[in-house]
Design a protein around this motif. Structure first.
Motif, short mmCIF file in Angstrom:
data_model
loop_
_atom_site.label_atom_id
_atom_site.label_comp_id
_atom_site.label_asym_id
_atom_site.label_seq_id
_atom_site.Cartn_x
_atom_site.Cartn_y
_atom_site.Cartn_z
N GLN A 184 9.37 6.17 -5.11
CA GLN A 184 8.12 5.62 -4.69
C GLN A 184 7.27 4.84 -5.98
OE1 GLN A 184 5.43 6.91 -1.84
NE2 GLN A 184 6.44 8.41 -1.09
N LYS A 185 7.75 5.33 -7.08
CA LYS A 185 6.72 4.74 -8.25
C LYS A 185 7.08 3.44 -8.70
CE LYS A 185 5.27 9.11 -10.10
NZ LYS A 185 6.04 10.36 -10.94
N ILE A 186 8.28 2.51 -7.74
CA ILE A 186 8.66 1.25 -8.00
C ILE A 186 7.29 0.37 -8.36
CG2 ILE A 186 8.50 0.88 -5.51
CD1 ILE A 186 10.82 -1.32 -6.16
N TYR B 292 4.43 -2.28 -8.45
CA TYR B 292 3.73 -2.90 -7.21
C TYR B 292 4.10 -4.19 -7.11
CZ TYR B 292 -0.17 -5.05 -4.53
OH TYR B 292 -0.83 -5.52 -3.46
N GLU B 293 4.43 -5.02 -8.53
CA GLU B 293 4.71 -6.29 -8.33
C GLU B 293 6.28 -6.59 -8.03
OE1 GLU B 293 3.42 -4.97 -11.03
OE2 GLU B 293 1.67 -5.86 -11.76
N ASP B 294 7.11 -5.57 -8.38
CA ASP B 294 8.34 -5.63 -8.02
C ASP B 294 8.67 -5.74 -6.54
OD1 ASP B 294 8.96 -6.13 -10.59
OD2 ASP B 294 9.62 -3.88 -11.18
N LEU B 295 7.95 -4.61 -5.99
CA LEU B 295 7.99 -4.37 -4.40
C LEU B 295 7.55 -5.70 -3.69
CD1 LEU B 295 9.30 -2.70 -2.36
CD2 LEU B 295 7.37 -1.19 -2.49
N GLN B 296 6.32 -6.22 -4.23
CA GLN B 296 5.71 -7.28 -3.59
C GLN B 296 6.74 -8.51 -3.68
OE1 GLN B 296 2.39 -9.19 -5.55
NE2 GLN B 296 1.27 -9.02 -3.59
N ASP B 297 7.27 -8.67 -4.63
CA ASP B 297 8.09 -9.64 -4.91
C ASP B 297 9.42 -10.01 -4.07
OD1 ASP B 297 9.07 -11.99 -6.64
OD2 ASP B 297 10.87 -10.78 -7.13
N ILE B 298 9.68 -8.57 -3.71
CA ILE B 298 10.76 -8.33 -2.69
C ILE B 298 10.51 -9.06 -1.44
CG2 ILE B 298 12.21 -6.82 -1.50
CD1 ILE B 298 12.60 -5.21 -4.27
N PHE B 299 9.28 -8.48 -0.96
CA PHE B 299 8.70 -8.86 0.30
C PHE B 299 8.40 -10.40 0.51
CE2 PHE B 299 8.07 -4.34 0.69
CZ PHE B 299 8.22 -4.27 2.50
N MET B 300 7.75 -10.97 -0.74
CA MET B 300 7.50 -12.18 -0.66
C MET B 300 8.36 -13.23 -0.76
SD MET B 300 3.84 -11.94 -2.38
CE MET B 300 3.42 -13.97 -2.36
N THR B 301 9.82 -12.80 -1.29
CA THR B 301 10.77 -13.73 -1.09
C THR B 301 11.73 -13.38 0.01
OG1 THR B 301 11.78 -12.19 -2.84
CG2 THR B 301 10.91 -14.15 -3.81
N SER B 302 11.56 -12.45 0.82
CA SER B 302 12.21 -12.24 1.98
C SER B 302 11.61 -12.53 3.22
CB SER B 302 12.62 -10.59 2.19
OG SER B 302 12.74 -10.10 0.89
N LEU B 303 10.24 -12.74 3.41
CA LEU B 303 9.58 -13.27 4.58
C LEU B 303 9.00 -14.39 4.31
CD1 LEU B 303 7.46 -10.00 5.08
CD2 LEU B 303 9.44 -10.30 6.48
N ARG B 304 8.75 -15.17 5.43
CA ARG B 304 8.33 -16.43 5.57
C ARG B 304 7.10 -16.64 4.73
NH1 ARG B 304 6.78 -19.64 10.77
NH2 ARG B 304 8.51 -18.55 11.54
N ARG B 305 6.82 -17.26 3.75
CA ARG B 305 5.38 -17.36 3.04
C ARG B 305 4.07 -17.73 4.04
NH1 ARG B 305 5.66 -16.63 -2.27
NH2 ARG B 305 3.55 -17.03 -3.39
N ASP C 272 0.98 -1.30 0.07
CA ASP C 272 -0.03 0.18 -0.10
C ASP C 272 0.89 1.38 0.05
OD1 ASP C 272 0.93 -0.06 2.64
OD2 ASP C 272 -0.90 0.01 3.52
N ALA C 273 0.51 2.25 0.04
CA ALA C 273 0.94 3.75 -0.02
C ALA C 273 1.86 3.75 1.13
CB ALA C 273 -0.08 4.88 0.18
N TYR C 274 1.51 3.16 2.41
CA TYR C 274 2.46 3.43 3.62
C TYR C 274 3.78 2.62 3.27
CZ TYR C 274 -1.47 5.04 6.19
OH TYR C 274 -2.57 5.86 6.79
N THR C 275 3.59 1.29 2.56
CA THR C 275 4.65 0.46 2.52
C THR C 275 5.53 1.10 1.60
OG1 THR C 275 2.97 -1.25 2.78
CG2 THR C 275 5.47 -1.87 1.88
N LYS C 276 5.00 1.96 0.43
CA LYS C 276 5.86 2.32 -0.50
C LYS C 276 6.69 3.52 0.06
CE LYS C 276 3.69 1.40 -5.04
NZ LYS C 276 3.08 1.83 -6.10
N ARG C 277 5.87 4.34 0.86
CA ARG C 277 6.53 5.37 1.34
C ARG C 277 7.77 5.10 2.32
NH1 ARG C 277 3.06 8.17 5.72
NH2 ARG C 277 1.89 8.64 4.11
N ILE C 278 7.61 4.08 3.23
CA ILE C 278 8.64 3.70 4.06
C ILE C 278 9.75 2.89 3.51
CG2 ILE C 278 9.25 2.02 6.01
CD1 ILE C 278 5.88 2.45 7.03
N ILE C 279 9.55 2.09 2.42
CA ILE C 279 10.64 1.40 1.76
C ILE C 279 11.42 2.33 1.02
CG2 ILE C 279 11.07 -0.35 0.17
CD1 ILE C 279 10.46 -1.38 2.88
#
Ligand code: SF4
Length: 223
Positions: free
Chosen positions: A159-161, A163-176, A144-151
């Motif tokens: 911040q225009k990264i 959506y899919e690219d940022l999501q992929d980073i989280f989903m490959t970094s944290l336990r699924r 969401d916008a908060y996640t984008k702002r913080i990261i």
């Protein structure tokens, strides 16, 4: 960045004691909330949800039968009510036609539901993923916008990264695990409200201060 996400999670986890922030009474309530929250704050969503409950209309069949002006009047507090009424009508009719009930959707794969939701008018990535994670407990991280702002501040990235690219980073970094994804999302909401606010973030008291590029730049500018 991938190693860093795990570090961010651990720092936030040591600081906050939050879990799932979204306390809803039904999957339908989550679906409606995910649509109503587009371009508005959560208080307005709560008002609309209360309006729907007050007329005992929190039911897929009742909402499908209800005419558009009646739905509009119930969701008025959330704004964009013409567009949101169409989206709500559209998704509920599509669910009814394809799955029969919302409970039947729970048996479907994440891929099937993701494709179904993204094909509907008015449903984008964030709305679809919120429904998958919070209504159906699927392991999908919501950006969401908060996640984008913080990261973007921590890593000094645009911040225009995508959506899919940022999501992929989280989903490959944290336990699924939906539990972890909900917790991380709750931490970001909290941080974005308390410290990483839109203008003039309060970096001095932020738990991520030591690993944040933005905070380091601020410190160097003061020196
Ligand atoms: S240190 Fe400042 S910019 Fe970085 S995450 Fe915390 S509040 Fe945001």
């Amino acid at each position: 960045m991938r190693d860093g996400i795990q570090d961010i999670y651990l720092r936030l986890d040591a600081f906050y004691s939050l879990d799932d922030w979204w306390h809803s009474e039904s999957k339908l309530e989550v679906i409606l909330g995910s649509i109503l929250t587009q371009n508005t704050n959560w208080k307005n969503v709560e008002r609309s949800i209360l309006n729907i409950k007050s007329v005992r209309a929190m039911s897929i069949n009742k909402l499908i039968k209800m005419d558009a002006p009646s739905i509009k009047s119930l969701i008025l507090p959330s704004g964009f009510y013409n567009q949101k009424t169409n989206t709500i009508k559209g998704i509920l009719i599509a669910i009814k036609n394809r799955y029969g009930t919302i409970n039947n959707m729970s048996k479907m794969s994440t891929k099937e539901l993701h494709e179904f939701l993204l094909n509907l008018k008015g449903i984008g990535n964030e709305t679809a993923d919120s429904i998958l994670l919070y209504a159906f407990n699927k392991p999908v991280f919501v950006i969401d916008a908060y996640t984008k702002r913080i990261i973007s501040r921590i890593y000094n990235i645009n911040q225009k990264i995508r959506y899919e690219d940022l999501q992929d980073i989280f989903m490959t970094s944290l336990r699924r695990d939906p539990k972890f994804y909900k917790r991380m999302h709750a931490y970001f909401i909290e941080l974005a409200k308390s410290n990483c606010i839109k203008n003039n973030p309060k970096c001095n008291s932020c738990v991520l201060n030591a690993i944040c590029n933005y905070a380091n730049l601020q410190k160097n500018n003061v020196r």
